[in-house]
Design a protein around this motif. Structure first.
Motif, PDB file in Angstrom:
ATOM      1  N   UNK A 686       0.828  -1.210   0.000  1.00  0.00           N
ATOM      2  CA  UNK A 686       0.000   0.000   0.000  1.00  0.00           C
ATOM      3  C   UNK A 686       0.864   1.263   0.000  1.00  0.00           C
ATOM      4  N   UNK A 687       1.917   1.274   0.806  1.00  0.00           N
ATOM      5  CA  UNK A 687       2.755   2.469   0.908  1.00  0.00           C
ATOM      6  C   UNK A 687       3.588   2.703  -0.349  1.00  0.00           C
ATOM      7  N   UNK A 688       3.883   1.636  -1.089  1.00  0.00           N
ATOM      8  CA  UNK A 688       4.656   1.788  -2.317  1.00  0.00           C
ATOM      9  C   UNK A 688       3.773   1.977  -3.550  1.00  0.00           C
ATOM     10  N   UNK A 689       2.464   1.890  -3.375  1.00  0.00           N
ATOM     11  CA  UNK A 689       1.565   2.000  -4.529  1.00  0.00           C
ATOM     12  C   UNK A 689       0.642   3.206  -4.441  1.00  0.00           C
ATOM     13  N   UNK A 690      -0.063   3.349  -3.336  1.00  0.00           N
ATOM     14  CA  UNK A 690      -1.093   4.382  -3.227  1.00  0.00           C
ATOM     15  C   UNK A 690      -0.535   5.797  -3.400  1.00  0.00           C
ATOM     16  N   UNK A 691       0.646   6.138  -2.854  1.00  0.00           N
ATOM     17  CA  UNK A 691       1.136   7.518  -3.037  1.00  0.00           C
ATOM     18  C   UNK A 691       1.287   7.957  -4.485  1.00  0.00           C
ATOM     19  N   UNK A 692       1.452   7.023  -5.418  1.00  0.00           N
ATOM     20  CA  UNK A 692       1.606   7.420  -6.819  1.00  0.00           C
ATOM     21  C   UNK A 692       0.327   8.043  -7.376  1.00  0.00           C
ATOM     22  N   UNK A 693      -0.806   7.781  -6.753  1.00  0.00           N
ATOM     23  CA  UNK A 693      -2.054   8.407  -7.201  1.00  0.00           C
ATOM     24  C   UNK A 693      -2.029   9.910  -6.980  1.00  0.00           C
ATOM     25  N   UNK A 694      -1.191  10.371  -6.048  1.00  0.00           N
ATOM     26  CA  UNK A 694      -1.170  11.784  -5.691  1.00  0.00           C
ATOM     27  C   UNK A 694       0.049  12.508  -6.259  1.00  0.00           C
ATOM     28  N   UNK A 695       0.833  11.818  -7.065  1.00  0.00           N
ATOM     29  CA  UNK A 695       2.010  12.433  -7.653  1.00  0.00           C
ATOM     30  C   UNK A 695       1.667  13.064  -8.992  1.00  0.00           C
ATOM     31  N   UNK A 696       2.213  14.235  -9.242  1.00  0.00           N
ATOM     32  CA  UNK A 696       1.965  14.900 -10.506  1.00  0.00           C
ATOM     33  C   UNK A 696       2.970  14.571 -11.579  1.00  0.00           C
ATOM     34  N   UNK A 697       4.053  13.876 -11.197  1.00  0.00           N
ATOM     35  CA  UNK A 697       5.112  13.599 -12.144  1.00  0.00           C
ATOM     36  C   UNK A 697       4.723  12.449 -13.070  1.00  0.00           C
ATOM     37  N   UNK A 698       5.508  12.261 -14.127  1.00  0.00           N
ATOM     38  CA  UNK A 698       5.291  11.182 -15.068  1.00  0.00           C
ATOM     39  C   UNK A 698       5.560   9.845 -14.378  1.00  0.00           C
ATOM     40  N   UNK A 699       4.773   8.835 -14.697  1.00  0.00           N
ATOM     41  CA  UNK A 699       4.915   7.525 -14.062  1.00  0.00           C
ATOM     42  C   UNK A 699       4.997   6.437 -15.126  1.00  0.00           C
TER      43      UNK A 699
END
Length: 782
Positions: A686-699
């Protein structure tokens, strides 16, 4: 007493040398086995006066499936070692299999592939000691540099994307060294699952999940940062799980207890020094630590012992990781001592210490007639600047601003004040500028002289006066005179103005106001540059030290003076350099915006990752080129995604069931055992996945790989828990073997994407299980 009798007594919560005191008033006095992890139990050892051990023995498990040794020797040690003798053959077999899958035909594509163009080049920078700027911390890149050094690279190859490696670059050996971090993932997964009290069969199955995932495998076959990151992530998980067992089963503050705790902190330092996503591991361990210390508090541990536990966690889990993080940047700065493309991101003082930097070689003494660049001390605005554009109102003269980047319009020629006659600085006597001198600043490109007047207010900060440049032909006007007032000067420097080291104010002689720059920016007509004003000094202070009115000479040239090595006079502060570099890294990272037009080809968003909706092409897709496709093992990705989504719902269901006293758990200790051994896995995912939903950078898809590692182990953990309860584990080994064979077959099915395919992609059409997989459409798209 026989070992068998001792083991039985241990599982019943008794010990020949310990007694249990239950202090939770809510439940009364109960056996220790009912309060696993010491949630309501506190053990006082009888072996030494005042010696205390906190924790509880694990719940009863199948003898054949449990790797834990309950012998008296093991209990005295607190927790078993990394592995027992029966685990060694399994670990060796898994390591050999991992070597084969990661290293086989690793040099098939002899061209710079995917992000090798970045990280291979960064590694070369360490070899030729050239400073660079990147969004990631330096540890993983320094490990890449180490691999290049071992391979004999001299640092001259620039790793241009798609370029064929020259003969003097042993790219196979470099890739093999980086791949070793991926090789270590497999045995680490097995050992971690043993620490989480999984059966050997299911622990081996978890390792097979990591072994036979195509995405993890393919990303380990190139010169990338993903595998060092995954390795340190896995090492952190193993260390944290091993410490948890030592903390539960053994006496606290023992040598092994401290070793595992410090090892956890060291691993945290390494993972967050590789990529910033490593801070998610810090959050995972931090939450588990708070949970552990809260239980100790609830068990009414004496304050003295509780404070000692807090102090130990602060030292090992805060100070040690920070020390590792800072040490990595210390080595980074030490190795990169030559000027490069990224040094402008740091302070002028730092740049002055780099060999070959323009700030390093310049006259130290500042003279009249010199052409200088003047920087604001206030962080952000940059260098004093002007251009031909004029203010739309006020004086309508040439704008004077601050500009953050280097530009020809940042140069100013230093003249005497209006009271002195014009001098030919090329042939006249060399005159140095001193504290208290009156000077004029003439724009080198346009000849305009900086001036101020009480008649015109600043365009944005209307309580200040306007600063402009004009009247090129009349340098005798007093409105262009500025007095240099030195505020900060090195010892034994006298009252001369020196480059880089002398900090001064510029006081307008006629009005007494101080040249100032703040955070305000001009509108579009001023190109959004920082506003420069003249601050009225009503108090007539002579020692104003506010940063917004302070300036220094960053660079100056005078053909009549020899250039000096400013590193002899200027030194930067390591901590300030590290902080500034991290700020610049964050700014660059946030500037990496996504391109929605590339979602179907390269970029992807987090919702698509767990279900493998958008695999990624790593290289060009021509019919005859060697093609690599970052696609995971679909069976593993989909099954692990379902398990991770269901896990919190199951916890909620069990919590409600226990509240209604209809839970399937036989005791609180059994549930806490499950929670302690699974919280790292689901929490890590969860900690390595969910934060990417709130990132504005390219993924990209590979950003999911750290979360995937936790998800794969959680999948095996859930299978282990299910088959141990179903038919009392009778089919556990059969289920593990069957699942491993299935996963292996799927891995082989997608192996052409992992090991390279040099034929038309249409021949792999049967492997397109989802319509969103761009296996053969638009072959010329990256």
């Amino acid at each position: 007493m026989s070992a068998r009798d001792f083991n039985l007594r241990a599982r019943q919560g008794h010990s020949a040398e310990s007694s249990v005191v239950v202090v939770d008033d809510r439940y009364g006095e109960k056996p220790r086995s009912d309060y696993n992890n010491g949630f309501a139990a506190y053990t006082v050892s009888q072996r030494g006066e005042g010696a205390r051990a906190y924790g509880a023995y694990p719940a009863m498990r199948s003898k054949d499936d449990d790797p834990t040794d309950f012998s008296a020797a093991a209990l005295d040690a607190g927790v078993e070692g990394i592995m027992r003798s029966r685990d060694l053959p399994i670990t060796i077999a898994l390591t050999l299999a991992s070597l084969v899958t990661r290293l086989w035909n690793i040099g098939r594509r002899p061209n710079v592939s995917w992000d090798e163009a970045h990280f291979g080049k960064f590694g070369a920078y360490y070899i030729n000691h050239t400073f660079y700027h990147d969004v990631h911390p330096p540890l993983a890149k320094m490990l890449v540099a180490l691999a290049e050094v071992v391979a004999g690279h001299n640092g001259t190859f620039n790793f241009k994307s798609g370029t064929k490696y020259p003969d003097y670059v042993d790219y196979r050996l470099i890739r093999m060294q980086v791949a070793m971090y991926g090789v270590a993932l497999v045995p680490l997964a097995y050992l971690t699952c043993l620490q989480l009290r999984m059966s050997r069969a299911m622990a081996a199955l978890a390792a097979c999940f990591v072994l036979f995932d195509n995405a993890i495998c393919v990303m380990s076959r190139f010169i990338l940062l993903d595998e060092p990151l995954l390795f340190f992530t896995a090492l952190t998980l193993w260390s944290a799980a091993a410490f948890q067992r030592a903390n539960k089963q053994g006496p606290p503050f023992s040598r092994r207890w401290w070793t595992l705790l410090v090892m956890t902190g060291f691993s945290l330092g390494c993972v967050m020094s590789s990529k910033w996503v490593g801070f998610f591991c810090v959050a995972m361990v931090g939450i588990a630590t708070i949970d552990d210390l809260f239980r100790k508090y609830c068990a009414r541990m004496p304050w003295e012992d509780l404070i000692n536990h807090w102090n130990a966690r602060v030292v090992a889990l805060v100070l040690v990781p920070l020390a590792v993080y800072m040490a990595c940047f210390g080595v980074h700065f030490h190795l990169l001592y030559r000027s490069g493309t990224g040094d402008h991101k740091l302070s002028s003082r730092f740049q002055a210490g780099l060999l070959g930097n323009r700030l390093n070689a310049q006259p130290y003494d500042v003279t009249y007639g010199a052409v200088a660049e003047i920087r604001a001390v206030y962080n952000g605005p940059g260098l004093l600047h002007s251009h031909v554009h004029r203010y739309p109102r006020g004086s309508n003269l040439q704008q004077v601003t601050c500009f953050p980047r280097r530009d020809p319009n940042n140069s100013w020629r230093l003249h005497h004040g209006s009271s002195r006659e014009a001098v030919d600085y090329a042939v006249g006597a060399i005159e140095f500028i001193h504290d208290g001198d009156v000077i004029q600043l003439a724009h080198n490109a346009t000849g305009a002289v900086i001036q101020a007047s009480t008649r015109f207010l600043a365009p944005m900060t209307t309580s200040h006066f306007e600063v402009s440049a004009g009247n090129e032909t009349d340098r005798t006007m007093g409105s262009a005179d500025w007095r240099v007032e030195v505020v900060k000067q090195p010892r034994r420097a006298g009252n001369r103005v020196h480059a880089m080291t002398t900090v001064f104010c510029l006081r307008h002689v006629e009005t007494g106001c101080l040249m100032r720059v703040g955070s305000r920016r001009l509108p579009d007509w001023g190109w959004s540059q920082s506003e420069v004003t003249c601050l009225p000094d009503k108090s007539a202070k002579n020692n104003i030290k506010s940063d917004d009115v302070l300036w220094y000479i960053e660079h100056n040239t005078n053909a009549r003076l020899e250039k000096d090595d400013l590193s002899r006079h200027v030194s930067s502060n390591f901590f300030m350099d590290m902080i500034q570099l991290n700020i610049e890294m964050a700014k660059t990272n946030n500037a990496l915006g996504p391109d929605v037009n590339k979602y179907s080809v390269i970029e992807s968003r987090p919702p698509s990752w767990p279900f493998l909706l958008a695999p990624m092409r790593l290289v060009g897709w021509g019919n005859s080129s060697v093609k690599y496709y970052e696609i995971g093992n679909p069976i593993l990705w989909w099954a692990s995604a379902v398990v991770c989504i269901i896990y919190p719902l199951r916890l909620l269901f069990w919590a409600l069931a226990m509240q209604r006293q209809c839970s399937r758990w036989r005791s609180l200790s059994e549930f806490l055992e499950f929670w302690d051994n699974s919280k790292f896995l689901w929490g890590g995912w969860a900690l390595h996945y969910i934060p990417f939903f709130f990132m504005g950078r390219v993924t990209y898809l590979h950003h999911y790989l750290p979360a995937l590692y936790f998800a794969l182990l959680l999948l095996a953990f859930e299978l282990d828990a299910f088959f141990k309860h179903w038919r009392r584990g009778r089919y556990l080994h059969v289920a593990a073997a069957t699942t491993a064979v299935l996963v292996f077959m799927v891995f082989l099915h997608f192996a052409p994407f992992t090991y390279g395919w040099d034929k038309p992609a249409e021949e792999l059409a049967s492997r397109r299980w989802l319509s969103s997989w761009n296996i053969y459409e638009n072959i010329y798209a990256m």
